[in-house]
Design a protein around this motif. Sequence first.
Motif, PDB file in Angstrom:
ATOM      1  N   ALA A 441      44.327 -13.347   3.743  1.00  0.00           N
ATOM      2  CA  ALA A 441      43.635 -12.144   3.267  1.00  0.00           C
ATOM      3  C   ALA A 441      43.576 -12.116   1.749  1.00  0.00           C
ATOM      4  CB  ALA A 441      44.343 -10.905   3.804  1.00  0.00           C
ATOM      5  N   SER A 442      43.166 -13.227   1.181  1.00  0.00           N
ATOM      6  CA  SER A 442      43.137 -13.339  -0.274  1.00  0.00           C
ATOM      7  C   SER A 442      42.086 -12.419  -0.880  1.00  0.00           C
ATOM      8  CB  SER A 442      42.841 -14.783  -0.681  1.00  0.00           C
ATOM      9  OG  SER A 442      42.515 -14.872  -2.045  1.00  0.00           O
ATOM     10  N   ARG A 443      42.438 -11.835  -1.988  1.00  0.00           N
ATOM     11  CA  ARG A 443      41.499 -11.017  -2.752  1.00  0.00           C
ATOM     12  C   ARG A 443      40.239 -11.818  -3.095  1.00  0.00           C
ATOM     13  NH1 ARG A 443      39.596  -6.047  -4.455  1.00  0.00           N
ATOM     14  NH2 ARG A 443      39.302  -5.959  -6.715  1.00  0.00           N
ATOM     15  N   TRP A 444      40.400 -13.109  -3.339  1.00  0.00           N
ATOM     16  CA  TRP A 444      39.275 -13.959  -3.703  1.00  0.00           C
ATOM     17  C   TRP A 444      38.199 -13.953  -2.619  1.00  0.00           C
ATOM     18  CZ3 TRP A 444      36.521 -16.062  -7.272  1.00  0.00           C
ATOM     19  CH2 TRP A 444      35.660 -17.125  -6.984  1.00  0.00           C
ATOM     20  N   PHE A 445      38.588 -14.111  -1.361  1.00  0.00           N
ATOM     21  CA  PHE A 445      37.610 -14.133  -0.284  1.00  0.00           C
ATOM     22  C   PHE A 445      36.853 -12.806  -0.186  1.00  0.00           C
ATOM     23  CE2 PHE A 445      40.614 -17.341   1.806  1.00  0.00           C
ATOM     24  CZ  PHE A 445      39.904 -18.419   1.309  1.00  0.00           C
ATOM     25  N   ASP A 446      37.554 -11.702  -0.441  1.00  0.00           N
ATOM     26  CA  ASP A 446      36.882 -10.392  -0.422  1.00  0.00           C
ATOM     27  C   ASP A 446      35.877 -10.269  -1.559  1.00  0.00           C
ATOM     28  OD1 ASP A 446      38.179  -9.504   1.834  1.00  0.00           O
ATOM     29  OD2 ASP A 446      39.715  -8.383   0.747  1.00  0.00           O
ATOM     30  N   LEU A 447      36.240 -10.767  -2.736  1.00  0.00           N
ATOM     31  CA  LEU A 447      35.315 -10.701  -3.872  1.00  0.00           C
ATOM     32  C   LEU A 447      34.081 -11.558  -3.632  1.00  0.00           C
ATOM     33  CD1 LEU A 447      37.808 -10.814  -6.894  1.00  0.00           C
ATOM     34  CD2 LEU A 447      36.562  -8.826  -6.014  1.00  0.00           C
ATOM     35  N   VAL A 448      34.249 -12.704  -3.000  1.00  0.00           N
ATOM     36  CA  VAL A 448      33.104 -13.577  -2.718  1.00  0.00           C
ATOM     37  C   VAL A 448      32.174 -12.922  -1.709  1.00  0.00           C
ATOM     38  CG1 VAL A 448      32.410 -15.762  -1.657  1.00  0.00           C
ATOM     39  CG2 VAL A 448      34.258 -15.730  -3.333  1.00  0.00           C
ATOM     40  N   ARG A 449      32.716 -12.462  -0.599  1.00  0.00           N
ATOM     41  CA  ARG A 449      31.832 -11.944   0.461  1.00  0.00           C
ATOM     42  C   ARG A 449      31.159 -10.625   0.061  1.00  0.00           C
ATOM     43  NH1 ARG A 449      34.054  -7.936   3.720  1.00  0.00           N
ATOM     44  NH2 ARG A 449      36.294  -7.597   3.493  1.00  0.00           N
ATOM     45  N   THR A 450      31.749  -9.881  -0.886  1.00  0.00           N
ATOM     46  CA  THR A 450      31.125  -8.639  -1.356  1.00  0.00           C
ATOM     47  C   THR A 450      30.397  -8.830  -2.675  1.00  0.00           C
ATOM     48  OG1 THR A 450      33.169  -7.942  -2.467  1.00  0.00           O
ATOM     49  CG2 THR A 450      32.847  -7.217  -0.185  1.00  0.00           C
ATOM     50  N   GLU A 451      30.292 -10.089  -3.131  1.00  0.00           N
ATOM     51  CA  GLU A 451      29.595 -10.436  -4.371  1.00  0.00           C
ATOM     52  C   GLU A 451      30.163  -9.670  -5.564  1.00  0.00           C
ATOM     53  OE1 GLU A 451      25.132 -11.071  -3.547  1.00  0.00           O
ATOM     54  OE2 GLU A 451      25.781  -9.815  -1.837  1.00  0.00           O
ATOM     55  N   GLY A 452      31.483  -9.600  -5.609  1.00  0.00           N
ATOM     56  CA  GLY A 452      32.149  -8.856  -6.664  1.00  0.00           C
ATOM     57  C   GLY A 452      32.893  -9.702  -7.676  1.00  0.00           C
ATOM     58  N   VAL A 453      32.689 -11.021  -7.648  1.00  0.00           N
ATOM     59  CA  VAL A 453      33.422 -11.916  -8.539  1.00  0.00           C
ATOM     60  C   VAL A 453      33.104 -11.620 -10.005  1.00  0.00           C
ATOM     61  CG1 VAL A 453      33.731 -14.322  -9.257  1.00  0.00           C
ATOM     62  CG2 VAL A 453      33.587 -13.741  -6.817  1.00  0.00           C
ATOM     63  N   GLU A 454      31.828 -11.448 -10.303  1.00  0.00           N
ATOM     64  CA  GLU A 454      31.408 -11.244 -11.686  1.00  0.00           C
ATOM     65  C   GLU A 454      32.012  -9.960 -12.263  1.00  0.00           C
ATOM     66  OE1 GLU A 454      27.949 -13.385  -9.591  1.00  0.00           O
ATOM     67  OE2 GLU A 454      29.531 -11.947  -9.102  1.00  0.00           O
ATOM     68  N   LYS A 455      31.978  -8.889 -11.493  1.00  0.00           N
ATOM     69  CA  LYS A 455      32.522  -7.616 -11.958  1.00  0.00           C
ATOM     70  C   LYS A 455      34.022  -7.711 -12.188  1.00  0.00           C
ATOM     71  CE  LYS A 455      32.879  -2.709 -10.739  1.00  0.00           C
ATOM     72  NZ  LYS A 455      32.525  -1.669  -9.728  1.00  0.00           N
ATOM     73  N   ALA A 456      34.723  -8.380 -11.270  1.00  0.00           N
ATOM     74  CA  ALA A 456      36.172  -8.520 -11.410  1.00  0.00           C
ATOM     75  C   ALA A 456      36.524  -9.357 -12.631  1.00  0.00           C
ATOM     76  CB  ALA A 456      36.759  -9.148 -10.145  1.00  0.00           C
ATOM     77  N   ALA A 457      35.770 -10.415 -12.874  1.00  0.00           N
ATOM     78  CA  ALA A 457      36.042 -11.279 -14.023  1.00  0.00           C
ATOM     79  C   ALA A 457      35.780 -10.550 -15.338  1.00  0.00           C
ATOM     80  CB  ALA A 457      35.185 -12.536 -13.943  1.00  0.00           C
ATOM     81  N   ALA A 458      34.819  -9.642 -15.329  1.00  0.00           N
ATOM     82  CA  ALA A 458      34.494  -8.893 -16.547  1.00  0.00           C
ATOM     83  C   ALA A 458      35.557  -7.850 -16.882  1.00  0.00           C
ATOM     84  CB  ALA A 458      33.137  -8.220 -16.389  1.00  0.00           C
ATOM     85  N   ASN A 459      36.421  -7.563 -15.919  1.00  0.00           N
ATOM     86  CA  ASN A 459      37.447  -6.537 -16.123  1.00  0.00           C
ATOM     87  C   ASN A 459      38.802  -7.126 -16.490  1.00  0.00           C
ATOM     88  OD1 ASN A 459      38.376  -3.816 -16.109  1.00  0.00           O
ATOM     89  ND2 ASN A 459      39.272  -4.136 -14.087  1.00  0.00           N
ATOM     90  N   ARG A 460      38.802  -8.340 -17.006  1.00  0.00           N
ATOM     91  CA  ARG A 460      40.055  -8.987 -17.383  1.00  0.00           C
ATOM     92  C   ARG A 460      40.571  -8.429 -18.708  1.00  0.00           C
ATOM     93  NH1 ARG A 460      40.689 -14.386 -15.191  1.00  0.00           N
ATOM     94  NH2 ARG A 460      41.517 -15.089 -17.175  1.00  0.00           N
ATOM     95  N   ASP A 461      41.885  -8.298 -18.796  1.00  0.00           N
ATOM     96  CA  ASP A 461      42.497  -7.906 -20.060  1.00  0.00           C
ATOM     97  C   ASP A 461      42.248  -9.002 -21.099  1.00  0.00           C
ATOM     98  OD1 ASP A 461      44.728  -5.903 -21.221  1.00  0.00           O
ATOM     99  OD2 ASP A 461      45.150  -7.939 -21.925  1.00  0.00           O
TER     100      ASP A 461
END
Length: 493
Positions: A441-461
């Motif tokens: 149940a990796s967070r990565w798989f959820d970000l891929v299937r919901t097309e949320g990788v770009e948004k998550a990467a933009a929110n990095r400290d």
Amino acid sequence: MLMKKYIIYFCLVYGLFSCSILEEKNKGLLTPETYYTTPEQLEASVVTVYKQLTTIYERTGRGTCAMFGADDVTTSKVNVDILEYEIFKPTGANTSLTNWWGQSYKGINFANNIIVNSAKVPDSDAKKYALGQAYFGRAWFYFFLVRIHNKIPLITDLTVHSDLTASEPREVYELIISDLKKAEEMLPDAWTDYKAKMGVTSGAAKAALSLVYLNMAGYPLKDESKYALAAEKAKEVIDNANRWGYKLVANYADLWKNVRFNDEIVFGLYYNDKNGDANQSGPLCGSPSEYAGWDYFFAELNFFKAFPAGPRKDATFWTKFPILNSNGTVTIKDWTEIQQKRPYYKKYIECDNFDWNKPWINVGWTSSRTNQVIRFAEVLLIYAEAKAMSGAPDATAYAAINKVRNRAGLANLTAGLSREAFRDSVIAERGWEFAGLEPNASRWFDLVRTEGVEKAAANRDASEIQLAVKPTKSNYFAPIPDSELLLNPKLAE
């Protein structure tokens, strides 16, 4: 005595089927072609499938480094294989990539051996159960690979394919569904022999099938008709949980206390360090260098800060670190004071003889910790999301997510949410519930299937490791290993 018998079988069978070529001089000896004559021999071969499943998840670099593009974990700059995925620039020469690819296809080969050769074995319950485990194992290896690579070669026979092309993901998923449907019909509800705790069951197959449907509903297939199927299959598991003995563990922290078995595990991979069957995913992989740990993974700052306070957060993150001074005294340091200046994942650390007050004592690089691949909490969240997305978030969908939230010390989810807002709440809940490289149940798989990788990467400290590229969908999937392309250039077509 039964376990000993299967260990002997494992040594024999693993040795047979690890080789691709049998020399002519061995013609009179036991071979894969002559071995399968009884259901017991077929069942004994299943051990090789379980062995490969444990191998791909046994160490962070083996099966999870592809998940480091997510926003819940990061690594230190010295871990080159993991770093490639952290910065969105993986190469086909990555040794971990090559390892999990090879180990997965070895497992597929073992499963194919059982499936193909079963035609020579008389029908019996033992044969049916062996086939059920082989179908489950093959499905899971392909599910693991297709979510990481997207386009992969499909092999269902024992032929050496030197010019095979990579299949489209839909074709791979069709085989996965077919295998899991067979597994749910063939597997028992429970085991009475040595696999009473470790064997996959009909419940595990149904839960896996619900997750497969959920992934098909998202990117890249985006087949939203699969939401209804995911909800239906997850509900079957939830409504009949007593049939398999599934339930949420009352206290989230108890999931991680030197875990071997618990009632929340739907599909688990079990290790026995004393017999050399070791889990290398902790504790040193996830420990700080202050304890001679390897700094393989720890929390990203913004994910940690956004994580809701409560008992689940307390059980998930390691934030206070006893440090032994040269004069024998102990100083407690906050996560902001240690070398990496990040919280670590507490939930994977505890193993035999571990002492949180003296974490520098009895810390090894292997353990017998169980990898909890599918938990009942995930089945509840699969149902909540799929039910909402196949219609609307009704009372049953709310009840499912609220069971997970309440266990975490959170209030019920806000009532009256739209379908999309409810879905987003479930995705966030999954991120918190399964934070930090839970095997499946990796967070990565959820970000891929919901097309949320770009948004998550933009929110990095700003203090996180700098990305090599700004991720797009071209960075969602890992390359095929260079070694495979060298042997078969058609895989690149």
